[in-house]
Design a protein around this motif. Structure first.
Motif, PDB file in Angstrom:
ATOM      1  N   ASP A 267     -22.544   5.174   9.148  1.00  0.00           N
ATOM      2  CA  ASP A 267     -21.886   4.868   7.880  1.00  0.00           C
ATOM      3  C   ASP A 267     -20.382   4.715   8.068  1.00  0.00           C
ATOM      4  OD1 ASP A 267     -22.630   4.782   4.860  1.00  0.00           O
ATOM      5  OD2 ASP A 267     -20.785   5.965   4.925  1.00  0.00           O
ATOM      6  N   GLN A 268     -19.786   5.505   8.939  1.00  0.00           N
ATOM      7  CA  GLN A 268     -18.360   5.397   9.201  1.00  0.00           C
ATOM      8  C   GLN A 268     -18.017   4.079   9.882  1.00  0.00           C
ATOM      9  OE1 GLN A 268     -17.697   9.006  11.392  1.00  0.00           O
ATOM     10  NE2 GLN A 268     -17.643  10.288   9.550  1.00  0.00           N
ATOM     11  N   VAL A 269     -18.910   3.591  10.723  1.00  0.00           N
ATOM     12  CA  VAL A 269     -18.700   2.286  11.355  1.00  0.00           C
ATOM     13  C   VAL A 269     -18.652   1.193  10.292  1.00  0.00           C
ATOM     14  CG1 VAL A 269     -19.645   0.565  12.943  1.00  0.00           C
ATOM     15  CG2 VAL A 269     -19.744   2.991  13.537  1.00  0.00           C
ATOM     16  N   LYS A 270     -19.507   1.291   9.279  1.00  0.00           N
ATOM     17  CA  LYS A 270     -19.495   0.316   8.186  1.00  0.00           C
ATOM     18  C   LYS A 270     -18.158   0.347   7.453  1.00  0.00           C
ATOM     19  CE  LYS A 270     -24.501   0.691   7.388  1.00  0.00           C
ATOM     20  NZ  LYS A 270     -25.556   1.153   6.438  1.00  0.00           N
ATOM     21  N   LEU A 271     -17.603   1.543   7.264  1.00  0.00           N
ATOM     22  CA  LEU A 271     -16.313   1.679   6.602  1.00  0.00           C
ATOM     23  C   LEU A 271     -15.198   1.014   7.397  1.00  0.00           C
ATOM     24  CD1 LEU A 271     -16.279   5.393   5.354  1.00  0.00           C
ATOM     25  CD2 LEU A 271     -16.223   3.354   3.926  1.00  0.00           C
ATOM     26  N   LEU A 272     -15.283   1.118   8.717  1.00  0.00           N
ATOM     27  CA  LEU A 272     -14.228   0.591   9.582  1.00  0.00           C
ATOM     28  C   LEU A 272     -14.185  -0.928   9.627  1.00  0.00           C
ATOM     29  CD1 LEU A 272     -14.528   3.143  12.525  1.00  0.00           C
ATOM     30  CD2 LEU A 272     -12.548   2.845  11.024  1.00  0.00           C
ATOM     31  N   ARG A 273     -15.159  -1.577   9.059  1.00  0.00           N
ATOM     32  CA  ARG A 273     -15.168  -3.049   9.050  1.00  0.00           C
ATOM     33  C   ARG A 273     -14.176  -3.625   8.049  1.00  0.00           C
ATOM     34  NH1 ARG A 273     -19.415  -5.639  11.624  1.00  0.00           N
ATOM     35  NH2 ARG A 273     -21.028  -4.283  12.485  1.00  0.00           N
ATOM     36  N   LYS A 274     -13.684  -2.787   7.126  1.00  0.00           N
ATOM     37  CA  LYS A 274     -12.762  -3.269   6.109  1.00  0.00           C
ATOM     38  C   LYS A 274     -11.433  -2.521   6.185  1.00  0.00           C
ATOM     39  CE  LYS A 274     -16.105  -4.900   2.681  1.00  0.00           C
ATOM     40  NZ  LYS A 274     -16.507  -4.840   1.232  1.00  0.00           N
ATOM     41  N   ASP A 275     -10.330  -3.243   5.900  1.00  0.00           N
ATOM     42  CA  ASP A 275      -9.012  -2.610   5.879  1.00  0.00           C
ATOM     43  C   ASP A 275      -8.951  -1.561   4.784  1.00  0.00           C
ATOM     44  OD1 ASP A 275      -8.192  -4.240   7.936  1.00  0.00           O
ATOM     45  OD2 ASP A 275      -7.211  -5.718   6.627  1.00  0.00           O
ATOM     46  N   ASN A 276      -8.128  -0.543   5.004  1.00  0.00           N
ATOM     47  CA  ASN A 276      -8.014   0.582   4.090  1.00  0.00           C
ATOM     48  C   ASN A 276      -6.563   0.682   3.612  1.00  0.00           C
ATOM     49  OD1 ASN A 276      -7.829   3.811   3.590  1.00  0.00           O
ATOM     50  ND2 ASN A 276      -9.918   3.087   3.328  1.00  0.00           N
ATOM     51  N   VAL A 277      -6.155  -0.287   2.792  1.00  0.00           N
ATOM     52  CA  VAL A 277      -4.764  -0.354   2.344  1.00  0.00           C
ATOM     53  C   VAL A 277      -4.699  -0.537   0.829  1.00  0.00           C
ATOM     54  CG1 VAL A 277      -3.965  -1.307   4.541  1.00  0.00           C
ATOM     55  CG2 VAL A 277      -4.645  -2.857   2.697  1.00  0.00           C
ATOM     56  N   VAL A 278      -3.538  -0.225   0.274  1.00  0.00           N
ATOM     57  CA  VAL A 278      -3.308  -0.325  -1.166  1.00  0.00           C
ATOM     58  C   VAL A 278      -3.317  -1.794  -1.592  1.00  0.00           C
ATOM     59  CG1 VAL A 278      -1.615   0.088  -2.993  1.00  0.00           C
ATOM     60  CG2 VAL A 278      -1.994   1.816  -1.218  1.00  0.00           C
ATOM     61  N   SER A 279      -3.976  -2.094  -2.700  1.00  0.00           N
ATOM     62  CA  SER A 279      -4.006  -3.464  -3.208  1.00  0.00           C
ATOM     63  C   SER A 279      -2.687  -3.787  -3.921  1.00  0.00           C
ATOM     64  CB  SER A 279      -5.181  -3.655  -4.168  1.00  0.00           C
ATOM     65  OG  SER A 279      -5.012  -2.844  -5.315  1.00  0.00           O
ATOM     66  N   ASP A 280      -2.378  -5.066  -3.994  1.00  0.00           N
ATOM     67  CA  ASP A 280      -1.108  -5.495  -4.584  1.00  0.00           C
ATOM     68  C   ASP A 280      -1.031  -5.231  -6.087  1.00  0.00           C
ATOM     69  OD1 ASP A 280      -0.289  -6.415  -2.113  1.00  0.00           O
ATOM     70  OD2 ASP A 280      -1.076  -8.441  -2.439  1.00  0.00           O
ATOM     71  N   THR A 281      -2.172  -5.151  -6.741  1.00  0.00           N
ATOM     72  CA  THR A 281      -2.187  -5.034  -8.207  1.00  0.00           C
ATOM     73  C   THR A 281      -2.380  -3.605  -8.712  1.00  0.00           C
ATOM     74  OG1 THR A 281      -4.569  -5.511  -8.219  1.00  0.00           O
ATOM     75  CG2 THR A 281      -3.067  -7.381  -8.452  1.00  0.00           C
ATOM     76  N   SER A 282      -2.559  -2.661  -7.819  1.00  0.00           N
ATOM     77  CA  SER A 282      -2.869  -1.292  -8.244  1.00  0.00           C
ATOM     78  C   SER A 282      -1.612  -0.489  -8.548  1.00  0.00           C
ATOM     79  CB  SER A 282      -3.665  -0.575  -7.150  1.00  0.00           C
ATOM     80  OG  SER A 282      -2.842  -0.383  -6.005  1.00  0.00           O
ATOM     81  N   LYS A 283      -1.788   0.546  -9.381  1.00  0.00           N
ATOM     82  CA  LYS A 283      -0.717   1.513  -9.590  1.00  0.00           C
ATOM     83  C   LYS A 283      -0.675   2.429  -8.367  1.00  0.00           C
ATOM     84  CE  LYS A 283      -2.312   3.013 -13.587  1.00  0.00           C
ATOM     85  NZ  LYS A 283      -2.406   3.746 -14.879  1.00  0.00           N
ATOM     86  N   GLY A 284       0.516   2.970  -8.098  1.00  0.00           N
ATOM     87  CA  GLY A 284       0.642   3.811  -6.912  1.00  0.00           C
ATOM     88  C   GLY A 284       1.777   4.810  -7.040  1.00  0.00           C
ATOM     89  N   PHE A 285       2.336   5.196  -5.899  1.00  0.00           N
ATOM     90  CA  PHE A 285       3.392   6.208  -5.877  1.00  0.00           C
ATOM     91  C   PHE A 285       4.597   5.809  -6.731  1.00  0.00           C
ATOM     92  CE2 PHE A 285       1.533   7.821  -1.775  1.00  0.00           C
ATOM     93  CZ  PHE A 285       1.337   9.126  -2.207  1.00  0.00           C
ATOM     94  N   ALA A 286       4.964   4.538  -6.688  1.00  0.00           N
ATOM     95  CA  ALA A 286       6.135   4.091  -7.444  1.00  0.00           C
ATOM     96  C   ALA A 286       5.971   4.358  -8.932  1.00  0.00           C
ATOM     97  CB  ALA A 286       6.377   2.602  -7.197  1.00  0.00           C
ATOM     98  N   ASP A 287       4.749   4.204  -9.435  1.00  0.00           N
ATOM     99  CA  ASP A 287       4.493   4.439 -10.850  1.00  0.00           C
ATOM    100  C   ASP A 287       4.566   5.920 -11.199  1.00  0.00           C
ATOM    101  OD1 ASP A 287       3.407   1.639 -11.883  1.00  0.00           O
ATOM    102  OD2 ASP A 287       2.527   2.004  -9.907  1.00  0.00           O
ATOM    103  N   LEU A 288       4.494   6.764 -10.180  1.00  0.00           N
ATOM    104  CA  LEU A 288       4.579   8.211 -10.387  1.00  0.00           C
ATOM    105  C   LEU A 288       5.976   8.742 -10.080  1.00  0.00           C
ATOM    106  CD1 LEU A 288       1.206   9.181  -8.664  1.00  0.00           C
ATOM    107  CD2 LEU A 288       1.665   9.155 -11.127  1.00  0.00           C
ATOM    108  N   GLY A 289       6.865   7.839  -9.653  1.00  0.00           N
ATOM    109  CA  GLY A 289       8.218   8.254  -9.312  1.00  0.00           C
ATOM    110  C   GLY A 289       8.306   9.002  -7.998  1.00  0.00           C
ATOM    111  N   LEU A 290       7.355   8.758  -7.095  1.00  0.00           N
ATOM    112  CA  LEU A 290       7.315   9.449  -5.804  1.00  0.00           C
ATOM    113  C   LEU A 290       7.550   8.482  -4.657  1.00  0.00           C
ATOM    114  CD1 LEU A 290       4.162  11.711  -6.365  1.00  0.00           C
ATOM    115  CD2 LEU A 290       6.561  12.371  -6.597  1.00  0.00           C
ATOM    116  N   THR A 291       8.178   8.976  -3.606  1.00  0.00           N
ATOM    117  CA  THR A 291       8.394   8.199  -2.385  1.00  0.00           C
ATOM    118  C   THR A 291       7.592   8.832  -1.265  1.00  0.00           C
ATOM    119  OG1 THR A 291      10.642   7.600  -3.066  1.00  0.00           O
ATOM    120  CG2 THR A 291      10.085   7.327  -0.739  1.00  0.00           C
ATOM    121  N   PRO A 292       6.590   8.140  -0.719  1.00  0.00           N
ATOM    122  CA  PRO A 292       5.732   8.740   0.304  1.00  0.00           C
ATOM    123  C   PRO A 292       6.430   8.890   1.654  1.00  0.00           C
ATOM    124  CG  PRO A 292       5.152   6.437   0.000  1.00  0.00           C
ATOM    125  CD  PRO A 292       6.158   6.767  -1.073  1.00  0.00           C
ATOM    126  N   SER A 293       5.964   9.853   2.427  1.00  0.00           N
ATOM    127  CA  SER A 293       6.527  10.133   3.760  1.00  0.00           C
ATOM    128  C   SER A 293       5.896   9.242   4.817  1.00  0.00           C
ATOM    129  CB  SER A 293       6.293  11.600   4.127  1.00  0.00           C
ATOM    130  OG  SER A 293       6.792  12.458   3.123  1.00  0.00           O
TER     131      SER A 293
END
Length: 325
Positions: A267-293
């Motif tokens: 099952d983990q091999v199946k997961l590794l077939r796709k990139d695991n990154v934030v989408s351009d349209t999603s809310k994220g740290f910036a919307d929470l006023g946080l800067t990630p390390s």
């Protein structure tokens, strides 16, 4: 009296950081876990009696309702990377998440935070990703005001990612999905996001959480090797080889009744077939006023133990630069 939060999985990798931050902010923290005796490390996060581990089985309605009684907020950090016994992906990540949200709504809990993962997809071939999506849908249906956090791969002192690869012996480092992209996020940054949501400082909805850098698995391994000052040959294995390995390890695990666990599952091999990154349209740290390390700011703080001379390597390197008098 201070407010009470119940954290399901509050002694785990992410949960302990959420518990510590909420305790620091004055909350009473109830840490709901399967084995309270193995969660005593959370008690010193607050004053005596402020942080308490309690027994809970997320697969049972009565158990979940009991530990949630009187809570002002609930955080669900429970998740698994591999199935073990009755703790299947469906039972924990879909049904378990639905149960927590439903009972939270029934008991009139004020705030709910649900920890999911980037890549949650109801149509995914991966049972992990599929059940993450089903859990999200159930949470939002039962508790519309919930905040759902979707982190990329999480790193930190207790992680099972960089620590695992750094501890591998031998001159070769085999990888499956070496070109797959990740956006590693620091565990305490995820905890900060969860705390903001618990305290009502985040709008309801889904937030995708990734660090400042997007890198391939192979690039992350190069960074890790640089931090621990070791040289290894990184070999990127084809996915069909990874699938065969995962299937073989799953079979061995099944035949040994779970006593022998492999380094990767099918099952983990199946997961590794796709990139695991934030989408351009999603809310994220910036919307929470946080800067990630960034990884480069954190990895040396806990991977030093894998260096040839451990904590003394920096001293030795510095000594080499001393001029002979």
């Amino acid at each position: 009296m201070s407010k009470l939060v119940t954290i399901f999985g509050g002694s785990g990798f992410v949960g302990r950081y959420v518990a510590r931050r909420l305790a620091k902010n004055g909350w009473r923290v109830r840490v709901a876990v399967r084995r309270p005796n193995e969660a005593m490390h959370v008690k010193p996060y607050g004053v005596p009696g402020q942080v308490e581990p309690v027994l809970c089985n997320i697969r049972d309605d009565a158990s979940v309702a009991s530990v949630m009684n009187g809570s002002d907020a609930v955080v669900n950090c429970v998740g698994i990377l591999a199935e073990v016994g009755k703790n299947s992906f469906d039972a924990v990540q879909a049904d378990g998440a639905a149960r927590v949200a439903r009972i939270a709504a029934e008991q009139g809990v004020g705030q709910m935070v649900h920890l999911s993962a980037i890549g949650a997809d109801a149509d995914s071939e991966s049972d992990y990703a599929r059940t993450k999506a089903e859990g999200e849908a159930a949470v939002v249906a039962a508790f519309p005001k919930a905040v759902v956090l979707r982190p990329s791969i999480i790193f930190g002192p207790e992680d099972d990612f960089f620590n695992r690869f750094a501890g591998m012996m031998g001159p070769v480092l085999p990888l499956v999905g070496g070109e797959t992209k990740f956006q590693p996020v620091y565990v305490d940054d995820v905890a900060q996001a969860a705390v903001l949501a618990v305290e009502g400082q985040a709008e309801p909805g889904i937030y995708e959480l990734g660090g400042p850098d997007v890198r391939s698995m192979k690039e992350l391994m190069h960074e890790m090797l640089s931090v621990i000052r070791r040289r290894k040959l990184i070999v990127n294995l084809p996915f069909f080889v990874g699938s065969l390995m995962g299937w073989s390890f799953d079979l061995v695990k099944k035949l040994s009744f779970g006593l022998i666990k492999g380094p990767i599952t099918a099952d983990q091999v199946k997961l590794l077939r796709k990139d695991n990154v934030v989408s351009d349209t999603s809310k994220g740290f910036a919307d929470l006023g946080l800067t990630p390390s960034a990884t480069e700011a954190v990895l040396p703080d806990y991977l030093w133990r894998f260096r040839p001379s451990g904590q003394y390597l920096a001293i030795k390197e510095s000594a080499k630069n001393l001029r002979q008098s």
